[in-house]
Write a protein that holds these residues in place. Structure first.
Motif, PDB file in Angstrom:
ATOM      1  N   ILE A 174       0.839  -1.185   0.000  1.00 16.47           N
ATOM      2  CA  ILE A 174       0.000   0.000   0.000  1.00 16.47           C
ATOM      3  C   ILE A 174       0.885   1.251   0.000  1.00 16.47           C
ATOM      4  O   ILE A 174       1.912   1.291   0.672  1.00 16.47           O
ATOM      5  N   TYR A 175       0.502   2.243  -0.773  1.00 16.15           N
ATOM      6  CA  TYR A 175       1.258   3.488  -0.955  1.00 16.15           C
ATOM      7  C   TYR A 175       2.610   3.246  -1.614  1.00 16.15           C
ATOM      8  O   TYR A 175       3.518   4.039  -1.500  1.00 16.15           O
ATOM      9  N   SER A 176       2.774   2.112  -2.269  1.00 15.32           N
ATOM     10  CA  SER A 176       3.998   1.916  -3.019  1.00 15.32           C
ATOM     11  C   SER A 176       3.692   2.233  -4.475  1.00 15.32           C
ATOM     12  O   SER A 176       2.685   2.853  -4.784  1.00 15.32           O
ATOM     13  N   THR A 177       4.544   1.780  -5.382  1.00 12.42           N
ATOM     14  CA  THR A 177       4.336   2.147  -6.776  1.00 12.42           C
ATOM     15  C   THR A 177       3.540   1.109  -7.557  1.00 12.42           C
ATOM     16  O   THR A 177       3.514   1.167  -8.766  1.00 12.42           O
ATOM     17  N   ASN A 222      -2.376   1.636   7.571  1.00 11.51           N
ATOM     18  CA  ASN A 222      -1.149   1.159   6.949  1.00 11.51           C
ATOM     19  C   ASN A 222      -0.128   2.280   6.802  1.00 11.51           C
ATOM     20  O   ASN A 222       1.072   2.079   6.982  1.00 11.51           O
ATOM     21  N   ALA A 223      -0.612   3.474   6.496  1.00 10.37           N
ATOM     22  CA  ALA A 223       0.292   4.608   6.338  1.00 10.37           C
ATOM     23  C   ALA A 223       1.112   4.799   7.606  1.00 10.37           C
ATOM     24  O   ALA A 223       2.286   5.145   7.569  1.00 10.37           O
ATOM     25  N   LEU A 224       0.470   4.556   8.742  1.00  7.74           N
ATOM     26  CA  LEU A 224       1.169   4.708  10.017  1.00  7.74           C
ATOM     27  C   LEU A 224       2.013   3.482  10.352  1.00  7.74           C
ATOM     28  O   LEU A 224       3.145   3.587  10.805  1.00  7.74           O
ATOM     29  N   ALA A 225       1.447   2.301  10.115  1.00  8.25           N
ATOM     30  CA  ALA A 225       2.053   1.082  10.649  1.00  8.25           C
ATOM     31  C   ALA A 225       3.162   0.520   9.779  1.00  8.25           C
ATOM     32  O   ALA A 225       4.086  -0.105  10.291  1.00  8.25           O
ATOM     33  N   HIS A 226       3.080   0.758   8.477  1.00  6.15           N
ATOM     34  CA  HIS A 226       4.042   0.123   7.576  1.00  6.15           C
ATOM     35  C   HIS A 226       5.458   0.566   7.905  1.00  6.15           C
ATOM     36  O   HIS A 226       5.674   1.725   8.256  1.00  6.15           O
ATOM     37  N   PHE A 227       6.393  -0.358   7.790  1.00  7.84           N
ATOM     38  CA  PHE A 227       7.812  -0.116   8.075  1.00  7.84           C
ATOM     39  C   PHE A 227       8.129   0.003   9.568  1.00  7.84           C
ATOM     40  O   PHE A 227       9.268   0.180   9.934  1.00  7.84           O
ATOM     41  N   THR A 228       7.112  -0.051  10.449  1.00  2.74           N
ATOM     42  CA  THR A 228       7.412   0.083  11.876  1.00  2.74           C
ATOM     43  C   THR A 228       7.443  -1.290  12.551  1.00  2.74           C
ATOM     44  O   THR A 228       7.189  -2.309  11.930  1.00  2.74           O
ATOM     45  N   ASP A 229       7.710  -1.241  13.864  1.00  2.00           N
ATOM     46  CA  ASP A 229       7.791  -2.477  14.640  1.00  2.00           C
ATOM     47  C   ASP A 229       6.431  -3.103  14.912  1.00  2.00           C
ATOM     48  O   ASP A 229       6.359  -4.200  15.461  1.00  2.00           O
ATOM     49  N   TRP A 230       5.376  -2.416  14.561  1.00  2.00           N
ATOM     50  CA  TRP A 230       4.063  -3.030  14.726  1.00  2.00           C
ATOM     51  C   TRP A 230       3.952  -4.260  13.826  1.00  2.00           C
ATOM     52  O   TRP A 230       3.268  -5.229  14.157  1.00  2.00           O
ATOM     53  N   ILE A 231       4.639  -4.229  12.678  1.00  2.00           N
ATOM     54  CA  ILE A 231       4.540  -5.343  11.735  1.00  2.00           C
ATOM     55  C   ILE A 231       5.190  -6.615  12.299  1.00  2.00           C
ATOM     56  O   ILE A 231       4.542  -7.666  12.365  1.00  2.00           O
ATOM     57  N   PRO A 232       6.451  -6.549  12.754  1.00  6.63           N
ATOM     58  CA  PRO A 232       6.986  -7.743  13.433  1.00  6.63           C
ATOM     59  C   PRO A 232       6.129  -8.147  14.636  1.00  6.63           C
ATOM     60  O   PRO A 232       5.987  -9.336  14.928  1.00  6.63           O
ATOM     61  N   GLY A 233       5.547  -7.159  15.305  1.00  4.25           N
ATOM     62  CA  GLY A 233       4.669  -7.476  16.425  1.00  4.25           C
ATOM     63  C   GLY A 233       3.505  -8.341  15.961  1.00  4.25           C
ATOM     64  O   GLY A 233       3.189  -9.379  16.555  1.00  4.25           O
ATOM     65  N   HIS A 234       2.886  -7.921  14.874  1.00  2.16           N
ATOM     66  CA  HIS A 234       1.752  -8.658  14.308  1.00  2.16           C
ATOM     67  C   HIS A 234       2.178 -10.065  13.883  1.00  2.16           C
ATOM     68  O   HIS A 234       1.501 -11.048  14.174  1.00  2.16           O
TER      69      HIS A 234
END
Lengths: 487, 68, 227
Positions: A271-274, A344-356
């Motif tokens: 999301i929000y990529s190309t 996703n704009a907030l969470a992407h690339f952050t540590d929430w993802i490994p958390g999930h």
């Protein structure tokens, strides 16, 4: 009607169980180590370049996903497959040979893979890091498993396939398709005759490569961390509790629902990529629809325990499995939330993802494999489980570990995401990047401790399993439902 | 018609198709149970009743005879 | 129909496969032609840059650094112009990453210099106090494997028609030269010497002058190219 007494052959199931325990310890050990590295960077240098975070991180993901989880899946396949088809591997020397070859080839490939990753051979694509010679080995391993599945089905006594079988078949097909397409690569040595013979270059470039990678990455999660684990819970929870599945019809329906929807949701990684807009939107929408079949299975499992909740108190294995399906519900709710564009704009690339990811893997995959192997242990060795108390202690320790893990990563991820976008009164960025790193130190520490708890639990599990194998009280006949355990 | 449009149509019809199939499946599940053709719930016994001495729920040979 | 399928494992498997394969077919295939067109001005990587990119991949830099700037003000303020699909046309594999433990690097060449990178990779905390990135001192000793980089460049040129030795923008000059291995190596050495001098580290300059390019030099050449 004849009444055959089948003698099931658990040899290969046992071997894969040992391997699951071994890879569990190694993979999670590395995981805990790199978690501590983020909090205390000096740890990076303990083993020279071989303990750098970036070197170990692919090892961690590969060993837990393709070592621990696959071994667990195959341990249960070689056990469940025979039983629900009512046919023993002993009846077919050919299939028995294929099963053993499957195991040894897998073991050798896994060792080579670990060595190659330590030696910096990687294609950089997540969960598909192995270079092309190892990819070919993986394909052979997969074909062997396929021969095993369909061969066993070919000689079965039971006409209808139990729902777990459906999920195993889907795992086989899904991973085969995904792995082949994502690993399309051209070995440079074969084209030019120079350079490193192991090196290859991806058939896809840039955005296309990303699309294929996350179509793969997302669905590899589907077909390694979800589908086969559902196969396990549909067998082991009813079996351990002695309760039939709450609604078999719901289980069938959830199966098709999952198959239809899952593959479409891969776009949410981009999301929000190309990649084209409509595909991102579709990724979001389908991710949300995906809640339905996921919760269908999970609720079905919880309702299976209806009227039998007492077992939750008395049997630690039931505890593991019920919590596993609860974590499955949690992560299948969390995932869709993260694929909503604004989140996703907030969470992407952050540590929430490994958390999930770790809610799902530690809580759902890990717990299910642990309990499945402990359920099989008394059947493997004709002995009681060595210690119920230890299993209880393990359960609580690991549960605490998971809670520490995901709560710290939630806070870390949201903190970081907010700080990246924070602006001062003039509209300038309020924080430099390093501010958003140093602020995470306490959460990284807490996460590493959570991981350490979980790893300790895994070590307890290994010890308990070993003692069950060697020292526990012998039992005369195979238990039908609840696994016998010594206090 | 360019590839985008084909993609759009394929996508749309696929959604319609799977929706119909899924709902059809629900109807099928309940109908065959009501008509007594097939009791789906009995298959949950496949996991519970898998002891070395258990006999198959629907043996392979049994079915062959029925079909003949 | 359903009952029939459930009793026939082979057709059942075919059914499952059709269902899961369909999504990929519609989702991915039609976008392939569109997404792979390079943006005007995008050029293939030179030999040294490609070698540096291989170092980046070998060290799994993408485990902590993304190369994808999303179209938000907070990101374009921090990292520069948002990323466009065509800019990645020569990226095999893509290196978008999935986690920013460290900052995005897609345009790092715009705001960091060779000597900054050299200092940073030797001891990150010396230039960024509080950094949790480890030092990569072994890159200062390892010699770049130019042969493999050349093999990759030649492969993509032959197999995927990546425009090496071609006049891409029509100004009558060849944009990125590859040629034979020896030619390419001489060019890479010259380029490496320039980068090594920029790092202001005599040991790196000495190595390049002896015909051996340290991996760090190739890596910096690659990072400088990210703009």
């Amino acid at each position: 009607m004849q009444n055959p007494s089948i003698e099931y052959d658990y040899t290969v199931a046992k071997w894969f169980s040992y391997l699951a325990i071994l890879f569990g310890i190694i993979g999670m050990g590395i995981g805990v180590y790199i978690a501590f590295e983020l909090a205390f960077p000096e740890l990076n240098y303990v083993f020279g370049q071989y303990s750098l975070f970036s070197r170990l991180r692919p090892l961690h993901t590969n060993v837990v996903a393709l070592g621990f989880t696959l071994s667990g899946i195959w341990a249960t396949w070689y056990y469940v497959g025979q039983r629900v088809l009512k046919v023993s591997l002993k009846e077919s020397p050919f299939l028995n040979g294929v099963a053993k070859l499957h195991f040894w080839l897998y073991f050798i490939t896994a060792l080579l893979a670990v060595i190659s990753l330590f030696a910096r051979y990687t294609t950089s694509k997540e969960y598909a890091q192995l270079e092309w010679p190892f990819d070919i080995l993986v394909v052979i391993i997969w074909v062997l498993w396929g021969v095993g599945i369909f061969g066993l089905i070919g000689i079965r006594r039971e006409k209808s396939l139990y729902i777990s079988m459906w999920y195993y078949i889907a795992t086989f097909l899904g991973v085969a398709m995904l792995y082949l397409f994502n690993n399309m690569e051209v070995p440079t040595y074969l084209v030019t005759g120079m350079g490193d013979p192991f090196h290859s270059v991806s058939m896809y470039a840039g955005t296309n490569d990303a699309l294929v990678q996350w179509w793969f990455g997302h669905n590899a999660v589907a077909f390694v961390f979800t589908v086969p684990i559902i196969a396990m819970i549909y067998y082991f929870l009813p079996k351990e509790s002695g309760q039939p599945v709450y609604s078999y019809k719901l289980s069938l329906l959830s199966f098709w629902g999952l198959m239809f929807v899952y593959l479409w949701a891969g776009g949410h990684h981009l999301i929000y990529s190309t990649v084209p807009d409509w595909m991102q939107t579709m990724g979001s929408v389908f991710s949300i629809i995906l809640i339905l079949p996921s919760w269908g299975s999970a609720l079905n499992m919880l309702l299976t325990m209806k009227g039998e909740w007492g077992q939750l108190k008395s049997n630690p294995l039931i505890k593991f499995m019920v919590l596993a399906s609860t974590f499955y519900m949690l992560s299948t709710l969390e995932g869709p939330i993260q694929s909503i564009k604004s989140v996703n704009a907030l969470a992407h690339f952050t540590d929430w993802i490994p958390g999930h990811v770790h809610d799902g893997t530690l809580g759902w995959v890990g717990f299910m494999i642990i309990s499945a192997i402990m359920h099989m242990a008394p059947r493997f060795f004709k002995r009681e489980i060595y210690s119920k108390k230890m299993l209880e202690a393990q359960f609580w320790l690991q549960t605490t570990g998971i809670v520490l893990y995901f709560s710290s990563m939630w806070i870390a991820g949201i903190t970081q995401g907010m700080m990246w976008r924070a602006v001062d009164q003039y509209g300038n960025l309020a924080y430099s990047f390093i501010d958003t790193v140093t602020v995470l130190h306490p959460y990284y520490t807490l996460r590493a401790i959570g991981g350490l708890f979980y790893l300790t639990g895994v070590l307890m599990w290994a010890y308990n399993f070993y003692k069950t194998m060697t020292a526990a009280k012998q039992i005369e006949k195979e238990p039908q439902f609840a696994s016998p355990m010594a206090a | 018609m360019d590839i985008r449009e084909i993609q759009g149509f394929l996508y749309f019809f696929f959604i319609v198709f799977i929706t119909v199939i899924l709902y059809g499946y629900i109807v099928h599940l309940y109908r065959s149970e009501k008509k007594g053709k097939r009791d789906y719930e009995k298959y949950s016994k496949l996991a519970l009743d898998d002891e070395p001495t258990s006999s198959p729920l629907e043996p392979m040979e049994d079915n062959k005879q029925k079909e003949q | 129909m359903f009952g029939w399928l459930e009793k026939r494992p082979f057709f059942f498997a075919v059914g499952v496969f059709v269902v899961i394969a369909f999504a990929g077919l519609i989702e991915i295939v039609p976008d392939f032609a569109q997404a792979s067109r390079p943006v005007v001005g995008t050029k293939p990587y030179s030999l040294l840059e490609l070698a540096g990119r291989q170092v980046y991949i070998k060290e799994s830099c993408n485990a902590c650094h993304s190369q994808l700037i999303r179209p938000f003000k907070s990101e374009t303020d921090r990292y520069g112009m948002y990323s466009m699909s065509g800019e990645y046309a020569y990226d095999r594999p893509f290196l978008w990453g999935s986690k920013r433990t460290g900052p995005d690097l897609h345009r790092v060449g715009n705001y960091r210099t060779s000597d900054w990178h050299a200092n940073h990779m030797w001891d990150p905390t010396s230039v960024v106090p509080g950094s949790i990135m480890p030092a990569y001192k072994h890159l200062f000793k390892n010699v770049t494997d130019l042969e493999t980089a050349y093999a990759e460049a030649l492969t993509v040129k032959k197999v995927f028609n990546v425009p090496y030795d071609t006049d891409i923008d029509g100004d009558g000059k060849i944009d990125v030269k590859l040629g034979s291995f020896d030619e390419a190596k001489q060019r890479a050495l010259k380029y490496a010497l320039k980068v090594a001098k920029e790092t202001k580290r005599q040991d790196l300059v000495n190595m390049v002058e002896n015909g051996k390019i340290p991996e760090i030099v190739a890596l910096i050449a690659y990072l400088n190219r990210l703009k």
